[in-house]
Design a protein around this motif. Structure first.
Motif, mmCIF file in Angstrom:
data_model
loop_
_atom_site.group_PDB
_atom_site.id
_atom_site.type_symbol
_atom_site.label_atom_id
_atom_site.label_comp_id
_atom_site.label_asym_id
_atom_site.label_seq_id
_atom_site.Cartn_x
_atom_site.Cartn_y
_atom_site.Cartn_z
ATOM 1 N N ASP A 221 0.833 -1.205 0.000
ATOM 2 C CA ASP A 221 0.000 0.000 0.000
ATOM 3 C C ASP A 221 0.869 1.256 0.000
ATOM 4 O O ASP A 221 1.916 1.293 0.667
ATOM 5 C CB ASP A 221 -0.897 0.018 1.240
ATOM 6 C CG ASP A 221 -1.842 -1.174 1.288
ATOM 7 O OD1 ASP A 221 -2.126 -1.730 0.206
ATOM 8 O OD2 ASP A 221 -2.278 -1.535 2.384
ATOM 9 N N PRO A 222 0.458 2.292 -0.721
ATOM 10 C CA PRO A 222 1.232 3.540 -0.698
ATOM 11 C C PRO A 222 1.216 4.142 0.702
ATOM 12 O O PRO A 222 0.210 4.020 1.425
ATOM 13 C CB PRO A 222 0.507 4.431 -1.706
ATOM 14 C CG PRO A 222 -0.867 3.854 -1.820
ATOM 15 C CD PRO A 222 -0.716 2.387 -1.583
ATOM 16 N N PRO A 223 2.311 4.746 1.112
ATOM 17 C CA PRO A 223 2.348 5.319 2.470
ATOM 18 C C PRO A 223 1.354 6.456 2.608
ATOM 19 O O PRO A 223 1.099 7.203 1.667
ATOM 20 C CB PRO A 223 3.802 5.824 2.598
ATOM 21 C CG PRO A 223 4.277 6.011 1.193
ATOM 22 C CD PRO A 223 3.560 4.981 0.376
ATOM 23 N N ASP A 224 0.743 6.554 3.800
ATOM 24 C CA ASP A 224 -0.219 7.627 4.041
ATOM 25 C C ASP A 224 0.473 8.917 4.466
ATOM 26 O O ASP A 224 -0.173 9.914 4.759
ATOM 27 C CB ASP A 224 -1.245 7.197 5.095
ATOM 28 C CG ASP A 224 -0.597 6.642 6.350
ATOM 29 O OD1 ASP A 224 0.646 6.764 6.484
ATOM 30 O OD2 ASP A 224 -1.321 6.086 7.196
ATOM 31 N N ARG A 225 1.806 8.879 4.517
ATOM 32 C CA ARG A 225 2.613 10.064 4.808
ATOM 33 C C ARG A 225 3.967 9.895 4.152
ATOM 34 O O ARG A 225 4.302 8.791 3.717
ATOM 35 C CB ARG A 225 2.739 10.293 6.312
ATOM 36 C CG ARG A 225 3.222 9.101 7.087
ATOM 37 C CD ARG A 225 2.781 9.176 8.542
ATOM 38 N NE ARG A 225 3.087 7.958 9.259
ATOM 39 C CZ ARG A 225 4.033 7.863 10.192
ATOM 40 N NH1 ARG A 225 4.766 8.926 10.520
ATOM 41 N NH2 ARG A 225 4.257 6.730 10.816
ATOM 42 N N PRO A 226 4.764 10.915 4.048
ATOM 43 C CA PRO A 226 6.044 10.805 3.341
ATOM 44 C C PRO A 226 6.937 9.707 3.909
ATOM 45 O O PRO A 226 6.990 9.496 5.132
ATOM 46 C CB PRO A 226 6.670 12.187 3.524
ATOM 47 C CG PRO A 226 5.514 13.101 3.760
ATOM 48 C CD PRO A 226 4.508 12.285 4.521
ATOM 49 N N ALA A 227 7.647 8.991 3.015
ATOM 50 C CA ALA A 227 8.535 7.913 3.446
ATOM 51 C C ALA A 227 9.590 8.420 4.417
ATOM 52 O O ALA A 227 9.946 7.726 5.387
ATOM 53 C CB ALA A 227 9.192 7.277 2.228
ATOM 54 N N ALA A 228 10.097 9.642 4.170
ATOM 55 C CA ALA A 228 11.128 10.207 5.058
ATOM 56 C C ALA A 228 10.604 10.337 6.486
ATOM 57 O O ALA A 228 11.340 10.101 7.459
ATOM 58 C CB ALA A 228 11.581 11.563 4.529
ATOM 59 N N GLU A 229 9.332 10.663 6.611
ATOM 60 C CA GLU A 229 8.738 10.794 7.950
ATOM 61 C C GLU A 229 8.621 9.431 8.625
ATOM 62 O O GLU A 229 8.882 9.299 9.834
ATOM 63 C CB GLU A 229 7.369 11.457 7.824
ATOM 64 C CG GLU A 229 6.686 11.716 9.160
ATOM 65 C CD GLU A 229 5.333 12.377 8.982
ATOM 66 O OE1 GLU A 229 4.446 12.160 9.847
ATOM 67 O OE2 GLU A 229 5.151 13.101 7.986
ATOM 68 N N VAL A 230 8.219 8.418 7.857
ATOM 69 C CA VAL A 230 8.111 7.061 8.411
ATOM 70 C C VAL A 230 9.475 6.580 8.888
ATOM 71 O O VAL A 230 9.612 6.050 10.006
ATOM 72 C CB VAL A 230 7.544 6.093 7.359
ATOM 73 C CG1 VAL A 230 7.549 4.659 7.893
ATOM 74 C CG2 VAL A 230 6.126 6.498 6.960
#
Length: 378
Positions: free
Chosen positions: A181-190
């Protein structure tokens, strides 16, 4: 057509290869085939009892004992009886242990589809009696199921050779793969929240059980002198001694993330420098398929289900060999050639897997038989 599914712990969000398989497959089956009504017999302890459907699939939380040795068998027995009482035309059994109940399902008038996910009797955790019961389950499933799906080509070939009477009803349909699933927030934040840096960690996605080889992976990683972080995403059964021992290995160089959502796993696959799967036992490894679909280089133990992916030689190491695995990790780029290799031909989308599985349902329960049952019920 009414199809009930048993043999798994449950869906959604339950850790395990069979559970991931069903969570991906069954909603697609229901969506593509609106005439097929599917209900999953879940083990109540693993699912939300208030959740009675998931993406068009019915969910029935049923009793299961909280013991490793009898949980699967007792829960499957209850599932078979539940399906019979609800008027099932077909029962879809997952794994060879639950297949011990295939004869009962046939006696009760249901057609049976068995999905064989691998030789569970080879798992190190089972004692002699449990292994004999699992072997018997395989024999019962191969004898009494109307159709058998094997998730890897080598498994299908082995079953056809071992049980020639079942060769014509045994087919190979792989585990599917779909982009996480596409991230619900930026990958950098995850990644920042997980305290990870892109390209600076080695990833393993697996349950915390002995057959996944995580204990020797941790040992090999520390011997390698690798300056990256080893990240293990997965959970174990609460109170399990092996899982608790692994969790104690957590340190700055080894991060135990527990079970993660599919969107978070997607971020991890796409930002890991390497995906490692050191298993002693697999069916067809869904985590490795997902890593490959995200173009993440992989390093896998050389067990046959992993070899079935037909990757370049440098993507494999001898299973259980701590020294060799440490050397490969210390190399820092053991799969450079694979990064430019073709995606394996065995990768198949879950929609195609659902279409092929629906064909097995229809071969077992012809439309005319369904219509007759509906008329009789009316």
């Amino acid at each position: 057509m009414k199809v009930f599914v048993t043999g798994l712990r449950g869906i959604p969000g339950v850790m395990g290869g069979v559970e991931t398989h069903c969570e991906e497959l069954l909603p697609r089956l229901a969506r593509i085939n609106p005439d097929i009504r599917i209900e999953v017999c879940c083990r109540a302890a693993y699912v939300d009892p208030a959740l009675r459907s998931f993406r068009g699939v019915g969910l029935a939380p049923l009793y299961a004992p909280d013991t490793t040795s009898s949980e699967a068998l007792v829960s499957t027995l209850i599932g078979v009886l539940h399906a019979w009482r609800r008027g099932a035309e077909a029962l879809h059994i997952h794994a060879v242990g639950p297949a011990l109940l295939a004869p009962l399902a046939k006696v009760l008038g249901m057609r049976v589809l068995l999905t064989h996910h691998g030789a569970d009797y080879d798992r190190a955790k089972w004692g002699a009696l449990a292994r004999r019961m699992l072997v018997l389950g395989e024999k019962m499933g191969m004898r009494f199921a109307d159709r058998i799906i094997c998730v890897s080509p080598s498994l299908a070939q082995r079953m056809q050779q071992r049980y020639p009477f079942a060769a014509q009803k045994t087919v190979f349909i792989p585990n599917g793969v779909s982009p996480p699933d596409p991230p619900d927030r930026p990958a950098a934040e995850v990644l920042r929240e997980l305290q990870l840096q892109p390209g600076r960690f080695v990833l393993c996605v697996a349950r915390l059980v002995p057959e996944k080889g995580l204990d020797y992976l941790i040992e090999a990683f520390r011997r390698s002198g690798d300056e990256r972080t080893l990240v293990i995403a997965g959970a174990g059964k609460k109170g399990d001694a092996f899982a608790d021992r692994l969790l104690k290995e957590a340190a700055p160089d080894v991060r135990m993330l527990g079970m993660q959502t599919r969107s978070t796993l997607g971020v991890l696959y796409r930002n890991a420098s390497l995906f490692v799967l050191p298993s002693f036992h697999e069916g067809l490894p869904i985590a490795a398929l997902e890593a490959l679909s995200c173009n993440c280089p992989v390093l896998l133990s050389d067990i046959q289900p992993n070899l079935d992916l037909d990757l370049p030689e440098q993507c494999y190491f001898p299973v259980g060999d701590v020294e060799e695995l440490a050397a490969r990790l210390g190399d820092h780029d053991p799969t450079r050639e694979h990064a430019e290799a073709d995606i394996p031909a065995i990768l198949m989308g879950w929609d195609e897997v659902a279409t092929l599985t629906a064909s097995c349902y229809r071969e077992m329960v012809p439309l005319q038989a369904c219509a007759t049952r509906l008329r009789n019920a009316g």
